[in-house]
Scaffold this motif. Structure first.
Motif, PDB file in Angstrom:
ATOM      1  N   ARG A  27       0.843  -1.200   0.000  1.00  0.00           N
ATOM      2  CA  ARG A  27       0.000   0.000   0.000  1.00  0.00           C
ATOM      3  C   ARG A  27       0.881   1.254   0.000  1.00  0.00           C
ATOM      4  N   CYS A  58      -8.722  -4.030   1.075  1.00  0.00           N
ATOM      5  CA  CYS A  58      -8.192  -5.195   0.365  1.00  0.00           C
ATOM      6  C   CYS A  58      -8.980  -6.441   0.760  1.00  0.00           C
ATOM      7  N   SER A  93      -5.598  -6.429  -3.935  1.00  0.00           N
ATOM      8  CA  SER A  93      -5.848  -4.991  -3.845  1.00  0.00           C
ATOM      9  C   SER A  93      -6.033  -4.434  -5.246  1.00  0.00           C
TER      10      SER A  93
END
Length: 145
Positions: A87, A127, A141
């Motif tokens: 991320r 996610c 994701s």
């Protein structure tokens, strides 16, 4: 590189485990817990002496585990990272998170297909995370480019 291809959305599927650490002991312990969950789930899904299972264990998991715990530096190819690390990396590269809104459908599929108890599907910070008895295994994701 990915931006140059011009996709509207990028879907990333990655093992949700930290096998990229610089120290052997950390990688070993993370691998022990991660692959214990994998093999526990295989015990429930496939007979112990199933030929498909044996091939999967020998040609996929054994090579992957050997690479994670035996090799250092450029020889180590398997470098899985947790979804939080991805991320941060994707955000720094200019991607915007696009929440995966399929948790309900995934849970329904698990129930409908009568996959054994023990598998879990949860949404974690946008996610989709598939796990085995609370241990995350794979994270999905989505990213807007």
């Amino acid at each position: 590189m990915v931006h140059g291809l011009g996709p509207k959305v990028l879907v990333m599927v990655e093992q949700d485990s930290s096998h990229n650490g610089p120290f052997f002991l950390g990688r070993f312990m993370e691998s022990l817990h991660y692959y214990s969950a994998i093999f526990d789930s295989l015990d429930v899904m496939l007979p112990k002496y199933d030929t498909k299972r044996a091939k999967m264990e020998q040609f996929y998991f054994a090579e992957e585990i050997k690479n994670i715990v035996s090799y250092e530096g450029p020889m180590r190819m398997e470098r899985h990272e947790r979804v939080d690390q991805w991320r941060r990396r994707m955000s720094r590269a200019g991607f915007q998170a696009a929440p995966v809104k399929m948790v309900a459908q995934a849970k329904q599929w698990l129930l409908k297909s009568k996959v054994c108890e023990g598998y879990t599907v949860v949404e974690e910070k946008g996610c989709l995370v598939l796990g085995w008895k609370s241990k995350p295994i794979v994270a999905v994701s989505c990213w807007k480019c």
